[in-house]
Design an enzyme around this catalytic site. Structure first.
Site, PDB file in Angstrom:
ATOM      1  N   HIS A   1       0.836  -1.205   0.000  1.00 23.46           N
ATOM      2  CA  HIS A   1       0.000   0.000   0.000  1.00 23.46           C
ATOM      3  C   HIS A   1       0.873   1.258   0.000  1.00 23.46           C
ATOM      4  O   HIS A   1       0.623   2.192  -0.774  1.00 23.46           O
ATOM      5  CB  HIS A   1      -0.911  -0.025   1.230  1.00 23.46           C
ATOM      6  CG  HIS A   1      -1.716   1.218   1.420  1.00 23.46           C
ATOM      7  ND1 HIS A   1      -3.024   1.335   0.988  1.00 23.46           N
ATOM      8  CD2 HIS A   1      -1.412   2.418   1.995  1.00 23.46           C
ATOM      9  CE1 HIS A   1      -3.477   2.543   1.284  1.00 23.46           C
ATOM     10  NE2 HIS A   1      -2.514   3.220   1.896  1.00 23.46           N
ATOM     11  N   GLU A   2       1.902   1.290   0.858  1.00 23.41           N
ATOM     12  CA  GLU A   2       2.783   2.458   0.898  1.00 23.41           C
ATOM     13  C   GLU A   2       3.575   2.591  -0.405  1.00 23.41           C
ATOM     14  O   GLU A   2       3.802   3.701  -0.890  1.00 23.41           O
ATOM     15  CB  GLU A   2       3.723   2.375   2.099  1.00 23.41           C
ATOM     16  CG  GLU A   2       3.018   2.396   3.448  1.00 23.41           C
ATOM     17  CD  GLU A   2       2.109   3.610   3.643  1.00 23.41           C
ATOM     18  OE1 GLU A   2       2.444   4.696   3.121  1.00 23.41           O
ATOM     19  OE2 GLU A   2       1.075   3.470   4.310  1.00 23.41           O
TER      20      GLU A   2
ATOM     21  N   HIS B   1       1.502   4.426  -2.864  1.00 26.68           N
ATOM     22  CA  HIS B   1       1.553   5.885  -2.749  1.00 26.68           C
ATOM     23  C   HIS B   1       2.782   6.458  -3.455  1.00 26.68           C
ATOM     24  O   HIS B   1       2.701   7.496  -4.119  1.00 26.68           O
ATOM     25  CB  HIS B   1       1.579   6.300  -1.275  1.00 26.68           C
ATOM     26  CG  HIS B   1       0.265   6.176  -0.578  1.00 26.68           C
ATOM     27  ND1 HIS B   1      -0.900   6.706  -1.079  1.00 26.68           N
ATOM     28  CD2 HIS B   1      -0.076   5.584   0.606  1.00 26.68           C
ATOM     29  CE1 HIS B   1      -1.897   6.455  -0.238  1.00 26.68           C
ATOM     30  NE2 HIS B   1      -1.427   5.770   0.780  1.00 26.68           N
TER      31      HIS B   1
ATOM     32  N   GLU C   1      -6.235   6.554  -1.370  1.00 24.19           N
ATOM     33  CA  GLU C   1      -6.230   5.317  -0.589  1.00 24.19           C
ATOM     34  C   GLU C   1      -6.756   4.142  -1.403  1.00 24.19           C
ATOM     35  O   GLU C   1      -6.193   3.039  -1.356  1.00 24.19           O
ATOM     36  CB  GLU C   1      -7.070   5.495   0.687  1.00 24.19           C
ATOM     37  CG  GLU C   1      -6.425   6.399   1.725  1.00 24.19           C
ATOM     38  CD  GLU C   1      -5.075   5.876   2.171  1.00 24.19           C
ATOM     39  OE1 GLU C   1      -5.032   4.963   3.008  1.00 24.19           O
ATOM     40  OE2 GLU C   1      -4.053   6.378   1.677  1.00 24.19           O
TER      41      GLU C   1
END
Length: 443
Positions: A138-139, A142, A201
């Site tokens: 997930h990071e 980003h 997100e």
């Protein structure tokens, strides 16, 4: 010429005009192709700048979070788990690095150049390596979608609109006296972190699912992560406040992960979750889980000014983990805010002994030394801090205060002048200006 409210690529008229003025002054501005979608997005930094900003700012955030864990097995495991994912990202060439930091709150975050951290607090909530891969994926999402860079670009626009870029590492200098981080001259946790939109997100979740499954993990890892986060969002405030302030959570994100795992990524369902491997590598951390949760409760009591309660909780935590760097510094801060300066000095000195390579203890120790009028020792502490972690103007101010205590007026004046060149607002700036005026350096 009249510019519409939404002028270009989602920019407001105000943002568009600021961007135009920046271009007129020679600042690099414009739009760049998103590495994931290929669509154009507003950006005032290129990839080299992303990496440079990361290298400048991420060490300050890591230190604010009490540094990378001293447990080499755990840190190596986090690094290896993150690097396993990077070959399947959209920006494989980025200088990725992965850290577990000593902070107790529940969070993970990324800087634009690929520095990624998860707190030891969130590791206690995970159940297997696939959930860790989902978190790190997930990071990575980003970073790859340039969400962090875009967020920082818009933040810089806001700063320019009010008269110039803020010195972000000096943010604590203007804090009120009631704010603990401000009193101690430290950055608050999360001061340098980007905040993401719900669309950011969703995209990071989708990219994380893709990266982790293509790296050999079962999609149930993302489902498990979303289930845990959704539950904490509903039932466990305090330790997750920063997480959900920067990463908005919703039950929709959980439902989407279930749908994707069942439909889009069904072919990966037989891939492992590696629970046993996760438990083996986090065993030492989990052995002090009780102490960490006591610290979480103590940190929750501090903003409420329930200092006696916080002190008792930190004392219990140190009873279970006497050499815990974070616990020692939390106790030092708790003692300082209660004006128990000698006790605070002892805890800060112990923290320096426990983790001499980490900068924050020297900063806190320096403040205790000033409080105890040991100005030579304070100056030495701040000098060590500055060597280990340059770039925080608060350090310059406290070195000036130490020199003033040593009655070395001329070098103190130079320090105050240097500080005022970087920070012009707040009680510390007012103090430095007043001293320079009293000493005749300012007419």
């Amino acid at each position: 010429m009249r510019v519409s409210r939404r002028a270009i690529n989602g920019l407001s008229r105000r943002e568009f005009l600021i961007m135009t003025s920046m271009a007129a002054t020679g600042l690099a501005v414009g739009c760049a192709a998103n590495p994931v979608t290929g669509r154009s997005q507003f950006m005032i930094m290129d990839e080299k700048q992303e990496i440079a900003i990361d290298r400048q700012q991420s060490p300050h955030q890591f230190s604010s979070d009490y540094g990378t864990v001293q447990d080499r097995l755990l840190q190596g495991y986090i690094e290896a788990s993150g690097k396993r994912l990077t070959a399947n990202t959209h920006r494989t060439h980025m200088p990725y690095n992965f850290h577990c930091v000593n902070a107790n709150y529940v969070n993970a975050y990324a800087f634009p150049g690929g520095s990624i951290a998860c707190t030891r607090g969130i590791l206690l909530e995970l159940d297997n390596e696939a959930e860790l891969a989902a978190l790190l994926g997930h990071e990575l999402g980003h970073v790859n979608a340039r969400h962090t860079a875009a967020s920082m670009s818009k933040a810089q626009l806001a700063n320019l609109a009010v008269g110039g870029l803020a010195v972000i590492t000096g943010a604590a200098a203007g804090s009120g006296a009631g704010n603990l981080a401000g009193q101690l001259g430290q950055l608050g946790s999360g001061a340098l972190l980007a905040s993401y939109s719900r669309d950011n997100e969703r995209q990071a979740d989708s990219l994380g699912m893709d990266y982790m499954t293509r790296s050999g993990y079962g999609p149930q890892g993302m489902v498990g992560l979303m289930e845990m986060l959704n539950s904490m969002n509903q039932h466990k405030a305090g330790v997750t406040d920063l997480l959900f302030a920067t990463h908005p959570m919703s039950s929709e994100r959980y439902r989407t992960s279930v749908r994707q795992a069942t439909n889009d990524y069904r072919q990966y369902d037989g891939q492992p979750l590696y629970r046993e491997r996760y438990m083996d590598n986090t065993a030492a951390l989990r052995s002090i889980g009780g102490a960490i949760r006591l610290m979480q409760d103590g940190e929750g009591a501090m903003p409420k000014e329930q200092y006696s309660q916080a002190e008792g909780l930190f004392e219990q935590a140190l009873g279970q983990a006497p050499d815990d760097y974070t616990g020692l510094l939390l106790m030092a801060k708790c003692q300082l805010v209660q004006k128990k300066d000698r006790q605070a000095e002892g805890y800060a000195d112990r923290a320096k002994q426990v983790y001499p390579q980490e900068a924050q203890a020297y900063h806190i120790s320096g403040i205790t030394k000033i409080r105890n009028q040991k100005f030579d020792a304070a100056y030495e502490d701040f000098s060590i801090y500055e060597r280990q972690l340059p770039g925080n103007p608060n350090t310059v101010f406290f070195k000036g205060l130490s020199l003033e205590g040593m009655e070395k007026v001329e070098p103190a004046a130079r320090a105050y002048n240097t500080y005022l060149q970087q920070v012009q607002q707040g009680k510390q700036a007012q103090y430095a200006y007043q001293r320079l005026k009293e000493w005749g350096y300012i007419q």
